[in-house]
Design a protein around this motif. Sequence first.
Motif, PDB file in Angstrom:
ATOM      1  N   LYS A 173      26.699   2.006  14.274  1.00 54.81           N
ATOM      2  CA  LYS A 173      26.074   2.636  13.107  1.00 54.81           C
ATOM      3  C   LYS A 173      26.589   4.048  12.857  1.00 54.81           C
ATOM      4  CE  LYS A 173      21.691   0.137  13.723  1.00 54.81           C
ATOM      5  NZ  LYS A 173      20.244   0.292  14.026  1.00 54.81           N
ATOM      6  N   GLY A 174      27.585   4.440  13.699  1.00 46.73           N
ATOM      7  CA  GLY A 174      28.121   5.797  13.546  1.00 46.73           C
ATOM      8  C   GLY A 174      27.224   6.858  14.125  1.00 46.73           C
ATOM      9  N   GLU A 175      26.329   6.449  15.027  1.00 41.83           N
ATOM     10  CA  GLU A 175      25.382   7.393  15.629  1.00 41.83           C
ATOM     11  C   GLU A 175      25.777   7.688  17.072  1.00 41.83           C
ATOM     12  OE1 GLU A 175      21.681   5.397  15.337  1.00 41.83           O
ATOM     13  OE2 GLU A 175      21.624   5.413  13.134  1.00 41.83           O
ATOM     14  N   LYS A 200      21.426   1.237  23.640  1.00 39.62           N
ATOM     15  CA  LYS A 200      21.627   2.668  23.815  1.00 39.62           C
ATOM     16  C   LYS A 200      23.047   3.147  23.541  1.00 39.62           C
ATOM     17  CE  LYS A 200      17.878   3.170  27.170  1.00 39.62           C
ATOM     18  NZ  LYS A 200      17.491   3.646  28.533  1.00 39.62           N
ATOM     19  N   ILE A 201      24.015   2.214  23.570  1.00 38.50           N
ATOM     20  CA  ILE A 201      25.408   2.641  23.390  1.00 38.50           C
ATOM     21  C   ILE A 201      26.070   1.950  22.205  1.00 38.50           C
ATOM     22  CG2 ILE A 201      27.705   2.745  24.440  1.00 38.50           C
ATOM     23  CD1 ILE A 201      26.378   2.991  27.160  1.00 38.50           C
ATOM     24  N   PHE A 202      26.208   0.630  22.276  1.00 41.74           N
ATOM     25  CA  PHE A 202      27.048  -0.057  21.298  1.00 41.74           C
ATOM     26  C   PHE A 202      26.403  -0.197  19.922  1.00 41.74           C
ATOM     27  CE2 PHE A 202      28.928  -1.261  25.352  1.00 41.74           C
ATOM     28  CZ  PHE A 202      30.266  -1.005  25.079  1.00 41.74           C
ATOM     29  N   GLU A 203      25.101  -0.437  19.872  1.00 40.75           N
ATOM     30  CA  GLU A 203      24.451  -0.500  18.562  1.00 40.75           C
ATOM     31  C   GLU A 203      24.506   0.851  17.850  1.00 40.75           C
ATOM     32  OE1 GLU A 203      20.499  -2.536  16.594  1.00 40.75           O
ATOM     33  OE2 GLU A 203      20.282  -1.516  18.524  1.00 40.75           O
ATOM     34  N   PRO A 204      24.175   1.961  18.522  1.00 43.35           N
ATOM     35  CA  PRO A 204      24.320   3.270  17.860  1.00 43.35           C
ATOM     36  C   PRO A 204      25.759   3.564  17.436  1.00 43.35           C
ATOM     37  CG  PRO A 204      22.912   3.475  19.772  1.00 43.35           C
ATOM     38  CD  PRO A 204      23.499   2.094  19.828  1.00 43.35           C
ATOM     39  N   LEU A 205      26.718   3.251  18.297  1.00 37.35           N
ATOM     40  CA  LEU A 205      28.127   3.494  17.933  1.00 37.35           C
ATOM     41  C   LEU A 205      28.517   2.705  16.700  1.00 37.35           C
ATOM     42  CD1 LEU A 205      29.910   3.506  21.436  1.00 37.35           C
ATOM     43  CD2 LEU A 205      29.631   5.449  19.868  1.00 37.35           C
TER      44      LEU A 205
END
Length: 315
Positions: free
Chosen positions: A309-311, A302-307
């Motif tokens: 990817k620039g999301e 919810k936090i680090f994977e999206p970040l």
Amino acid sequence: MAEIAEQDLRAFKFERILNEDTGRKTLNLLGTIKGLPAIITAEKTAFNTTSPSLFVSPSEGLLSLTLLQKNDIYHWFLSTISQSPTSNAAAKVNLIYPCTDAHIKKYSAQQLHMVVETPEIYEKYVTRYITQKTKGGRLNWVYNILDHKAESEKIVFEDEDREVGFILLPDLKWDLVTMTSLYLSVIVHRTDIRSIRDFTPIHIPFLTSLRSKVLTAVSQKYSLPADLLKIYVHYQPSYYHFHVHVVHISHDMGGSATVGKAILLDDVIQTLRLMEKGGSLIGYKDLEMTYVLGEEHDLWKKIFEPLGKGEEPTI
């Protein structure tokens, strides 16, 4: 109560293997009990060196033998040994029932990732996650221990002071027999500290007092000197009520001792002293912290994977 727990365990219906570690001899299983999800974790126990019938009398301790190979003076066998659940158990078995999706993720095999949590990420996203994880009765089992509603018979030491006090008791990961795998938990009475991120130099006396009392209590109970003990905290912790882990220095902790996850309590105290010496009003919330997350962990998803990817995080 013990009889009911055993009945539940024996009613377990296997669904799939979540994870296995052939090096540490552990196995995590997912199934159901009475239609509700459940997890069984099993770990091969260490040899009993207190009453070692295997070594004193191999003819009695070794029940059967199969020769695998012989070469000159070297011989390799597979064997079964004499065992009992009280003096020489084959495995330590834990049951989580009913379990949640969070438990299933935690005990499943998964790729690990190193993440960098900046003060900004902590303040904007992680604090929101922590708040979610402390709602809905998620910490009831902790309060049951602190209120002596559960596991009171296991308490090794208690300081009842509501500001600096704590309860020291064996962790469920310990078989209560093998001293080199000793594992104790320290759960503090105060409720205003969720993780080391909440610490500032003002907490130095609290932490140094806790450390001293824990070492004294463990030494008196188990006759172990301080230099045979590791006292550390986790970040991220498995639950957000401040607690400390105490283990024998010889104990192989596996993933729970991964660099970036386990932080020595002495290092926490030293960091706070350096902050105090600097004269600034900073605390652990102002540090950039690097640690390990499994890819099934909500913080990763919810936090680090999206970040990465620039999301925008979905927390």
